[in-house]
Design a protein around this motif. Structure first.
Motif, PDB file in Angstrom:
ATOM      1  N   GLN A  50       9.912 -20.913  19.394  1.00  0.00           N
ATOM      2  CA  GLN A  50       9.906 -22.172  19.960  1.00  0.00           C
ATOM      3  C   GLN A  50      10.589 -23.395  19.051  1.00  0.00           C
ATOM      4  O   GLN A  50      11.619 -24.066  19.543  1.00  0.00           O
ATOM      5  CB  GLN A  50       8.508 -22.654  20.300  1.00  0.00           C
ATOM      6  N   THR A  83      -5.839 -21.226  27.280  1.00  0.00           N
ATOM      7  CA  THR A  83      -4.430 -21.388  28.168  1.00  0.00           C
ATOM      8  C   THR A  83      -4.617 -22.331  29.012  1.00  0.00           C
ATOM      9  O   THR A  83      -5.377 -22.528  29.648  1.00  0.00           O
ATOM     10  CB  THR A  83      -4.005 -19.945  28.479  1.00  0.00           C
ATOM     11  N   GLY A  84      -3.342 -23.049  29.355  1.00  0.00           N
ATOM     12  CA  GLY A  84      -3.520 -23.961  30.575  1.00  0.00           C
ATOM     13  C   GLY A  84      -3.377 -23.282  31.866  1.00  0.00           C
ATOM     14  O   GLY A  84      -3.847 -24.076  33.113  1.00  0.00           O
ATOM     15  N   LEU A 124       4.438 -21.921   7.330  1.00  0.00           N
ATOM     16  CA  LEU A 124       4.694 -20.418   7.012  1.00  0.00           C
ATOM     17  C   LEU A 124       5.639 -20.121   5.738  1.00  0.00           C
ATOM     18  O   LEU A 124       5.571 -19.676   4.712  1.00  0.00           O
ATOM     19  CB  LEU A 124       5.257 -19.719   7.919  1.00  0.00           C
ATOM     20  N   THR A 149      -1.364 -17.941  24.810  1.00  0.00           N
ATOM     21  CA  THR A 149      -0.478 -17.215  25.482  1.00  0.00           C
ATOM     22  C   THR A 149       0.931 -16.984  24.880  1.00  0.00           C
ATOM     23  O   THR A 149       1.839 -16.048  25.187  1.00  0.00           O
ATOM     24  CB  THR A 149      -0.116 -17.573  27.022  1.00  0.00           C
TER      25      THR A 149
HETATM   26  N1  LIG Z   1       3.557 -24.344  10.983  1.00  0.00           N
HETATM   27  C1  LIG Z   1       4.442 -22.989  11.013  1.00  0.00           C
HETATM   28  O1  LIG Z   1       4.556 -22.756  10.020  1.00  0.00           O
HETATM   29  C2  LIG Z   1       4.574 -22.604  11.962  1.00  0.00           C
HETATM   30  C3  LIG Z   1       4.860 -21.093  12.446  1.00  0.00           C
HETATM   31  C4  LIG Z   1       5.038 -20.565  13.684  1.00  0.00           C
HETATM   32  C5  LIG Z   1       4.860 -21.391  14.875  1.00  0.00           C
HETATM   33  N2  LIG Z   1       4.367 -22.811  14.438  1.00  0.00           N
HETATM   34  C6  LIG Z   1       4.573 -23.611  15.682  1.00  0.00           C
HETATM   35  O2  LIG Z   1       3.265 -23.250  16.505  1.00  0.00           O
HETATM   36  C7  LIG Z   1       3.528 -23.640  18.002  1.00  0.00           C
HETATM   37  C8  LIG Z   1       3.263 -22.390  18.567  1.00  0.00           C
HETATM   38  O3  LIG Z   1       4.355 -21.377  18.475  1.00  0.00           O
HETATM   39  P1  LIG Z   1       4.731 -20.258  19.436  1.00  0.00           P
HETATM   40  O4  LIG Z   1       5.778 -19.385  18.845  1.00  0.00           O
HETATM   41  O5  LIG Z   1       3.487 -19.242  19.812  1.00  0.00           O
HETATM   42  O6  LIG Z   1       5.149 -20.869  20.697  1.00  0.00           O
HETATM   43  P2  LIG Z   1       5.028 -20.285  22.151  1.00  0.00           P
HETATM   44  O7  LIG Z   1       5.371 -18.982  22.306  1.00  0.00           O
HETATM   45  O8  LIG Z   1       6.105 -21.376  22.940  1.00  0.00           O
HETATM   46  O9  LIG Z   1       3.976 -20.685  22.598  1.00  0.00           O
HETATM   47  C9  LIG Z   1       3.277 -21.947  22.822  1.00  0.00           C
HETATM   48  C10 LIG Z   1       2.026 -21.944  23.845  1.00  0.00           C
HETATM   49  O10 LIG Z   1       1.528 -23.282  23.768  1.00  0.00           O
HETATM   50  C11 LIG Z   1       1.024 -23.560  25.047  1.00  0.00           C
HETATM   51  N3  LIG Z   1       1.278 -24.880  25.352  1.00  0.00           N
HETATM   52  C12 LIG Z   1       0.349 -25.975  25.807  1.00  0.00           C
HETATM   53  N4  LIG Z   1       0.991 -27.028  26.042  1.00  0.00           N
HETATM   54  C13 LIG Z   1       2.325 -26.867  25.956  1.00  0.00           C
HETATM   55  C14 LIG Z   1       3.501 -27.902  26.015  1.00  0.00           C
HETATM   56  N5  LIG Z   1       3.328 -29.040  26.516  1.00  0.00           N
HETATM   57  N6  LIG Z   1       4.461 -27.165  25.817  1.00  0.00           N
HETATM   58  C15 LIG Z   1       4.805 -25.897  25.425  1.00  0.00           C
HETATM   59  N7  LIG Z   1       3.596 -25.152  25.304  1.00  0.00           N
HETATM   60  C16 LIG Z   1       2.557 -25.526  25.571  1.00  0.00           C
HETATM   61  C17 LIG Z   1       1.383 -22.669  26.171  1.00  0.00           C
HETATM   62  O11 LIG Z   1       0.516 -21.707  26.365  1.00  0.00           O
HETATM   63  P3  LIG Z   1       0.019 -22.415  27.860  1.00  0.00           P
HETATM   64  O12 LIG Z   1       0.775 -22.694  28.802  1.00  0.00           O
HETATM   65  O13 LIG Z   1      -0.698 -20.737  28.541  1.00  0.00           O
HETATM   66  O14 LIG Z   1      -1.229 -23.082  27.383  1.00  0.00           O
HETATM   67  C18 LIG Z   1       2.365 -21.653  25.174  1.00  0.00           C
HETATM   68  O15 LIG Z   1       2.189 -20.227  25.457  1.00  0.00           O
HETATM   69  C19 LIG Z   1       4.858 -24.333  18.052  1.00  0.00           C
HETATM   70  O16 LIG Z   1       4.612 -25.645  18.044  1.00  0.00           O
HETATM   71  C20 LIG Z   1       5.540 -23.804  16.923  1.00  0.00           C
HETATM   72  O17 LIG Z   1       6.658 -24.333  16.555  1.00  0.00           O
HETATM   73  C21 LIG Z   1       4.448 -23.363  13.505  1.00  0.00           C
END
Ligand SMILES: NC(=O)c1ccc[n+]([C@@H]2O[C@H](COP(=O)([O-])OP(=O)(O)OC[C@H]3O[C@@H](n4cnc5c(N)ncnc54)[C@H](OP(=O)(O)O)[C@@H]3O)[C@@H](O)[C@H]2O)c1
Length: 309
Positions: free
Chosen positions: A40, A165-166, A253, A143
């Motif tokens: 993302q 999850t939403g 990370l 998710t």
């Molecule tokens: N700090 C770090 O080093 C690090 C490392 C990896 C990822 N991240 C961050 O962690 C987060 C998750 O990463 P990911 O790769 O798992 O992302 P992803 O695959 O896009 O999943 C994000 C999940 O968040 C939920 N969500 C709730 N509100 C949302 C919104 N307004 N827009 C989009 N998604 C929303 C969605 O689930 P539901 O619709 O089912 O609720 C979605 O499946 C991201 O912000 C990413 O940038 C940070």
């Protein structure tokens, strides 16, 4: 070499084109990429911030073409999983040998390409919560790419896992299959307290999750998918009523030293089938615009894998 280049005139802001081959430094291996997976952060923010012609991409799996000149890392011909700040969306990648893990020859490198950001973040962030055996953990954004790995790893660690999850109607069964004991629509719906939270969403969900933490509990603020600020009501941070010593810790990370052991262990788990890579889209990198658009529109709910065909 061929690579996916940032191009704001192209659909989804990227197109296949030609770029110079990377020149590895002494501590870098040259890897022939077989598959990459999308995240993302790089799709939402990386493409809009990078100049046209840039080669982005954090996650790649492939085969070592040339070992690092300083003798570190695996030999030429070894399948590997790799992480870097950019350069994964290309046929060739130069990668620091501390950000690379060896992979078994039988592995599906498409599945392995989901590991670097998603699985490694889940694993290292779970370690920040402390031991999970017999403890309750809430995982928000369950998710998503990170969330799916986190649910599985937390369950394997002996935790009672609550996934948020939403859309529980659509994703509830899948999350239970991955290891969730309960699936809820938002942290505010949680009935009892939790010892730990892994938050991928931020904003209101982080505030609600913190409110559910028990004394000495830890919330790891890993993600910010909601793109919203966090506003705590007055009194939320008081340590009274048996809720002393609750912590919120940040996580990044790429600031972790030597990821080789984690990458290698996770690759072994995915190859053995004890971790599901959570692939929700897979296709040739010729179709990358379709995957990027699905991700930007929030339709993916898991990892998108691009095969470098
Ligand atoms: N700090 C770090 O080093 C690090 C490392 C990896 C990822 N991240 C961050 O962690 C987060 C998750 O990463 P990911 O790769 O798992 O992302 P992803 O695959 O896009 O999943 C994000 C999940 O968040 C939920 N969500 C709730 N509100 C949302 C919104 N307004 N827009 C989009 N998604 C929303 C969605 O689930 P539901 O619709 O089912 O609720 C979605 O499946 C991201 O912000 C990413 O940038 C940070």
């Amino acid at each position: 070499m061929r690579a996916l280049l940032v191009d704001r005139t192209a659909p989804a802001g990227i197109r296949l084109g030609e770029a110079p081959d990377p020149l590895p430094g002494p501590h870098e291996a040259l890897v022939r990429v077989v598959a990459t997976s999308l995240n993302q952060g790089e799709v939402k923010h990386g493409v809009s911030a990078a100049p046209d012609g840039a080669v982005l991409g954090w996650d790649a799996a492939g085969v070592v073409e040339r070992a690092a000149a300083d003798g570190s890392g695996p030999a030429a011909g070894t399948p590997v999983v790799t992480l870097g700040a950019d350069g994964a969306w290309a046929e060739l990648r130069a990668v620091d040998t501390d950000l690379l893990g060896a992979v078994q020859p039988s592995a599906d490198l498409g599945a392995i390409s989901t590991i670097p950001v998603a699985a490694t973040s889940a694993l290292l962030a779970l370690r920040r919560t402390g031991p999970l055996l017999g403890r309750r953990i809430l995982i928000t954004g369950a998710t998503g790419g990170v969330g799916r790995y986190a649910v599985q790893l937390a369950r394997q660690s002996g935790a009672y896992v609550i996934a948020s999850t939403g859309d529980p109607d659509t994703h509830g069964e899948e999350l239970r299959t991955l290891g969730a004991h309960e699936v809820i629509a938002a942290p505010a719906r949680l009935a009892g307290p939790v010892d730990a939270v892994l938050d991928m969403v931020g904003g209101e969900q982080l505030v609600q999750s913190y409110d559910k933490l028990t004394e000495n509990g830890t919330l790891v603020a890993l993600g910010h998918s909601a793109g919203e600020p966090e506003h705590f009501p007055y009194g939320a941070l008081f340590g009274d009523q048996g809720r002393h010593n609750r912590a919120i810790v940040s996580f990044f990370l790429l600031s972790s030293p030597d990821l080789t052991p984690a990458l290698t262990w996770l690759a072994d788990q995915v190859t053995a089938g004890t971790l599901n890579p959570g692939i929700s889209w897979r296709g040739s990198w010729n179709e990358s615009a379709e995957a990027v658009t699905a991700m930007l529109e929030g339709r993916l709910h898991g990892k998108a894998v691009l095969d470098i065909t």
